[in-house]
Design a protein around this motif. Sequence first.
Motif, PDB file in Angstrom:
ATOM      1  N   ALA A   1       0.793  -1.271  -0.128  1.00 15.61           N
ATOM      2  CA  ALA A   1       0.040  -0.103   0.194  1.00 15.61           C
ATOM      3  C   ALA A   1       0.847   1.483  -0.002  1.00 15.61           C
ATOM      4  O   ALA A   1       0.648   2.293  -0.581  1.00 15.61           O
ATOM      5  CB  ALA A   1      -0.983  -0.066   1.434  1.00 15.61           C
ATOM      6  N   VAL A   2       1.927   1.284   0.638  1.00 12.36           N
ATOM      7  CA  VAL A   2       2.955   2.499   0.746  1.00 12.36           C
ATOM      8  C   VAL A   2       4.009   2.350  -0.257  1.00 12.36           C
ATOM      9  O   VAL A   2       4.756   3.432  -0.353  1.00 12.36           O
ATOM     10  CB  VAL A   2       3.512   2.642   2.071  1.00 12.36           C
ATOM     11  N   ALA A   3       4.104   1.260  -0.884  1.00  7.00           N
ATOM     12  CA  ALA A   3       5.195   0.992  -2.194  1.00  7.00           C
ATOM     13  C   ALA A   3       4.695   1.275  -3.329  1.00  7.00           C
ATOM     14  O   ALA A   3       5.608   1.632  -4.415  1.00  7.00           O
ATOM     15  CB  ALA A   3       5.767  -0.361  -2.099  1.00  7.00           C
ATOM     16  N   ILE A   4       3.350   1.535  -3.650  1.00  6.57           N
ATOM     17  CA  ILE A   4       2.971   1.512  -4.943  1.00  6.57           C
ATOM     18  C   ILE A   4       3.216   2.679  -5.422  1.00  6.57           C
ATOM     19  O   ILE A   4       3.504   2.774  -6.963  1.00  6.57           O
ATOM     20  CB  ILE A   4       1.348   1.158  -4.779  1.00  6.57           C
ATOM     21  N   VAL A   5       3.574   3.858  -5.055  1.00  5.67           N
ATOM     22  CA  VAL A   5       3.725   5.010  -5.448  1.00  5.67           C
ATOM     23  C   VAL A   5       5.178   4.935  -6.031  1.00  5.67           C
ATOM     24  O   VAL A   5       5.488   5.548  -7.240  1.00  5.67           O
ATOM     25  CB  VAL A   5       3.977   6.132  -4.569  1.00  5.67           C
ATOM     26  N   GLY A   6       6.074   4.385  -5.323  1.00  2.00           N
ATOM     27  CA  GLY A   6       7.227   4.219  -5.662  1.00  2.00           C
ATOM     28  C   GLY A   6       7.422   3.429  -7.098  1.00  2.00           C
ATOM     29  O   GLY A   6       8.187   3.596  -7.887  1.00  2.00           O
TER      30      GLY A   6
ATOM     31  N   ALA B   1       4.895   2.789  -9.284  1.00  2.00           N
ATOM     32  CA  ALA B   1       4.186   3.615 -10.344  1.00  2.00           C
ATOM     33  C   ALA B   1       5.494   4.483 -10.827  1.00  2.00           C
ATOM     34  O   ALA B   1       5.423   4.818 -12.107  1.00  2.00           O
ATOM     35  CB  ALA B   1       3.285   4.212  -9.824  1.00  2.00           C
ATOM     36  N   ALA B   2       6.208   5.138 -10.048  1.00  2.00           N
ATOM     37  CA  ALA B   2       7.372   6.159 -10.456  1.00  2.00           C
ATOM     38  C   ALA B   2       8.357   5.371 -11.167  1.00  2.00           C
ATOM     39  O   ALA B   2       8.738   6.016 -12.535  1.00  2.00           O
ATOM     40  CB  ALA B   2       7.872   6.739  -9.265  1.00  2.00           C
ATOM     41  N   GLN B   3       8.692   4.200 -11.126  1.00  2.00           N
ATOM     42  CA  GLN B   3       9.753   3.431 -11.808  1.00  2.00           C
ATOM     43  C   GLN B   3       9.221   2.988 -13.090  1.00  2.00           C
ATOM     44  O   GLN B   3      10.001   2.937 -14.142  1.00  2.00           O
ATOM     45  CB  GLN B   3      10.192   2.544 -11.018  1.00  2.00           C
ATOM     46  N   PHE B   4       7.984   2.480 -13.064  1.00  2.00           N
ATOM     47  CA  PHE B   4       7.488   1.683 -14.187  1.00  2.00           C
ATOM     48  C   PHE B   4       6.423   2.474 -14.878  1.00  2.00           C
ATOM     49  O   PHE B   4       6.072   1.881 -16.080  1.00  2.00           O
ATOM     50  CB  PHE B   4       6.774   0.375 -13.748  1.00  2.00           C
ATOM     51  N   GLY B   5       5.926   3.575 -14.440  1.00  2.00           N
ATOM     52  CA  GLY B   5       5.076   4.322 -15.065  1.00  2.00           C
ATOM     53  C   GLY B   5       3.712   3.915 -14.656  1.00  2.00           C
ATOM     54  O   GLY B   5       3.421   2.779 -14.607  1.00  2.00           O
TER      55      GLY B   5
ATOM     56  N   LEU C   1       8.363   2.790   6.708  1.00  2.00           N
ATOM     57  CA  LEU C   1       9.673   2.681   7.146  1.00  2.00           C
ATOM     58  C   LEU C   1      10.650   2.276   6.193  1.00  2.00           C
ATOM     59  O   LEU C   1      11.562   2.845   6.153  1.00  2.00           O
ATOM     60  CB  LEU C   1       9.735   2.158   8.654  1.00  2.00           C
ATOM     61  N   LEU C   2      10.221   1.135   5.706  1.00  2.00           N
ATOM     62  CA  LEU C   2      11.104   0.226   4.937  1.00  2.00           C
ATOM     63  C   LEU C   2      11.226   1.219   3.541  1.00  2.00           C
ATOM     64  O   LEU C   2      12.453   1.461   3.191  1.00  2.00           O
ATOM     65  CB  LEU C   2      10.749  -1.043   4.445  1.00  2.00           C
ATOM     66  N   VAL C   3      10.256   1.580   2.888  1.00  2.00           N
ATOM     67  CA  VAL C   3      10.165   2.407   1.809  1.00  2.00           C
ATOM     68  C   VAL C   3      11.128   3.381   1.900  1.00  2.00           C
ATOM     69  O   VAL C   3      11.669   4.164   0.949  1.00  2.00           O
ATOM     70  CB  VAL C   3       8.884   2.284   1.115  1.00  2.00           C
ATOM     71  N   GLY C   4      10.647   4.327   3.126  1.00  2.00           N
ATOM     72  CA  GLY C   4      11.357   5.645   3.233  1.00  2.00           C
ATOM     73  C   GLY C   4      12.721   5.318   3.478  1.00  2.00           C
ATOM     74  O   GLY C   4      13.292   6.237   2.905  1.00  2.00           O
ATOM     75  N   ALA C   5      13.302   4.277   3.936  1.00  2.00           N
ATOM     76  CA  ALA C   5      14.736   4.250   4.041  1.00  2.00           C
ATOM     77  C   ALA C   5      15.451   3.386   2.854  1.00  2.00           C
ATOM     78  O   ALA C   5      16.438   4.043   2.578  1.00  2.00           O
ATOM     79  CB  ALA C   5      14.997   3.208   5.438  1.00  2.00           C
ATOM     80  N   PHE C   6      14.932   2.484   2.228  1.00  2.00           N
ATOM     81  CA  PHE C   6      15.294   1.752   1.092  1.00  2.00           C
ATOM     82  C   PHE C   6      14.891   1.864  -0.163  1.00  2.00           C
ATOM     83  O   PHE C   6      15.261   1.035  -1.086  1.00  2.00           O
ATOM     84  CB  PHE C   6      15.717   0.279   1.686  1.00  2.00           C
ATOM     85  N   GLY C   7      13.630   2.176  -0.271  1.00  2.00           N
ATOM     86  CA  GLY C   7      12.939   2.279  -1.568  1.00  2.00           C
ATOM     87  C   GLY C   7      11.906   1.066  -1.639  1.00  2.00           C
ATOM     88  O   GLY C   7      12.098   0.111  -0.780  1.00  2.00           O
ATOM     89  N   TRP C   8      11.181   1.006  -2.742  1.00  2.00           N
ATOM     90  CA  TRP C   8      10.086  -0.212  -2.757  1.00  2.00           C
ATOM     91  C   TRP C   8      10.684  -1.405  -3.003  1.00  2.00           C
ATOM     92  O   TRP C   8       9.970  -2.230  -2.560  1.00  2.00           O
ATOM     93  CB  TRP C   8       9.293   0.338  -3.839  1.00  2.00           C
TER      94      TRP C   8
ATOM     95  N   ARG D   1      -6.704  14.698   5.801  1.00  2.00           N
ATOM     96  CA  ARG D   1      -6.219  15.318   6.670  1.00  2.00           C
ATOM     97  C   ARG D   1      -4.769  15.827   6.556  1.00  2.00           C
ATOM     98  O   ARG D   1      -3.897  16.839   7.158  1.00  2.00           O
ATOM     99  CB  ARG D   1      -5.890  14.278   7.651  1.00  2.00           C
ATOM    100  N   GLY D   2      -4.328  15.463   5.081  1.00  2.51           N
ATOM    101  CA  GLY D   2      -3.135  15.927   4.662  1.00  2.51           C
ATOM    102  C   GLY D   2      -1.965  15.289   5.223  1.00  2.51           C
ATOM    103  O   GLY D   2      -0.600  15.891   4.929  1.00  2.51           O
ATOM    104  N   MET D   3      -2.143  14.207   5.682  1.00  2.00           N
ATOM    105  CA  MET D   3      -0.936  13.464   6.269  1.00  2.00           C
ATOM    106  C   MET D   3      -0.203  12.723   5.281  1.00  2.00           C
ATOM    107  O   MET D   3      -0.465  12.443   4.048  1.00  2.00           O
ATOM    108  CB  MET D   3      -1.386  12.309   7.029  1.00  2.00           C
ATOM    109  N   SER D   4       1.210  12.632   5.377  1.00  4.09           N
ATOM    110  CA  SER D   4       2.137  11.899   4.640  1.00  4.09           C
ATOM    111  C   SER D   4       1.899  10.250   4.668  1.00  4.09           C
ATOM    112  O   SER D   4       1.235   9.781   5.648  1.00  4.09           O
ATOM    113  CB  SER D   4       3.505  12.088   4.799  1.00  4.09           C
ATOM    114  N   ALA D   5       2.469   9.417   3.642  1.00  2.69           N
ATOM    115  CA  ALA D   5       2.151   8.028   4.025  1.00  2.69           C
ATOM    116  C   ALA D   5       2.640   7.626   5.400  1.00  2.69           C
ATOM    117  O   ALA D   5       2.019   6.747   5.948  1.00  2.69           O
ATOM    118  CB  ALA D   5       2.903   7.490   2.910  1.00  2.69           C
ATOM    119  N   THR D   6       3.706   8.031   5.776  1.00  2.00           N
ATOM    120  CA  THR D   6       4.507   7.484   6.840  1.00  2.00           C
ATOM    121  C   THR D   6       3.458   7.959   8.046  1.00  2.00           C
ATOM    122  O   THR D   6       3.263   7.184   9.140  1.00  2.00           O
ATOM    123  CB  THR D   6       5.942   8.259   7.280  1.00  2.00           C
TER     124      THR D   6
END
Length: 482
Positions: free
Chosen positions: A40-45, A47-51, A167-174, A308-313
């Motif tokens: 759920a939190v990795a899908i943005v990354g 999509a950014a890589q594969f379009g 936490l994982l995606v924020g530190a190391f990517g998807w 609420r305007g929160m970030s994914a983290t």
Amino acid sequence: MNVSVVDTGADRTGGSVPFRVSGSVASGSVLQALNSSMIAVAIVGIAAQFGSSSGITWVISGLYLATAICAPIAGKLGALLGARRVYLGGLALVALGSVVGLLAPTVGWLIFARVLVGIGTATQYPNAMTMVREYSERYAVQPRSAITILAACSQAVLALGPTVGGLLVGAFGWHSIMWINLPIAALCALTVTKFVGVGLVRSVSVNVRDLLRSLDVVGAMLSVGLIASTMLFLLSLTSVPLWWLIPVWLMTLAAFIEWEKRAEEPFVDVRSLARNRALSATLARVLFTYTTFYCVFFGVPQWLQYSRGMSATEAGLTMLPVAGVGFGSTFLASRILARHGVRKTLAVGTCAILVGGLLLASVESSTAPIVVLLLVAVVLGIPNGFNNIGNQNLVNSYTSVEDVGTAIGTYRTVQYIGANLAAAVLATTAGHIIGDDGLHRTGWFIAVVGTVLLVGVLTSQNMGDQQLEEQTQWIQQKPASM
């Protein structure tokens, strides 16, 4: 008689499955929970890589579909080939899928990798339950504490997934959501091999011809078609409904029932299932319980980010009480079940669904302090433990040791059908961008479902000691088939 141990002989000994066994087999159940929730939190990354494309949706749905289809088959294979053998084979598939995902050059390869991971994770929970039952019957101990550990590992990690993934995606990517599977799978394989030795599980030897006959390949393939058409139709409701799947589903269902009635060793004994109304009612209750859970699981984080305007983290951390309370309530629910029975356990869980729905129907993003949001998350965590403990103990009580793997596999299939049904509900009640009004409508839906579930629990005729006693006698007398 304790409702959760009606067929284990626990009342004669008062013992339980040791943690070295229950903990080792439960360790693999975290893989499915993590892989279905961290995405759920990795899908943005991704999509950014594969379009951004329609294929990105299948990165999420592919795993759900594979797990839903394969879980009952994995349970059946465990009964035929040995639960530990199938369990370890599934871990190998998880590792293979994770490596493919790390090296995936296109989104198509990533979907394929997620499907492999889904097939692999489908094997753990059903066969973990089979190994627990085999141990409990071999040594005449009760499996309740082991079921509690299984439910806690699976459900708490499922709710914790967005936080861990963030936490994982924020530190190391998807890519981190793929490689994290490798050490976990290796550790699971090591502990199961060490603590669930060959002497503790059934030694099964079967040739290919006998395996195909016992597995009922035609029945299994028809069940695959039935589950796939159900899942695909529910997924399509969020965009363009595939109405043509309805007649396909009806024809497949008719063919499945007719075949299974005539099969010598049916994949699913539909005659027995029709007589085992208590199991059927439990699975129906699981469907609607998980529909409400996934409405919360998918809907609230989106609402926190959009309104609420929160970030994914930040959204993941706000959902953390759902995981913490879900984990703690699992053990509390086990104690209540042991002392007061399954009806009161499920009554608490369904009441919490009702209350949680009412809270979601009234909370406002612009005015609610963060403390209020955290308190709402606490309430939403309560149903996870109580409903899982109650329903899984009922499935355990309503099935024999030969059937429990297939039954729990079906339980998991129903869970993921509920996930896709929840996606359709959210698309109807809240749309693609979830604001306050959409969340309120979703909350009212959850409250209505909670009310129906509560009435069903309080009026059910299949949760008293006498009914469970009769059900157990029937299970012990019937042939070993689901």
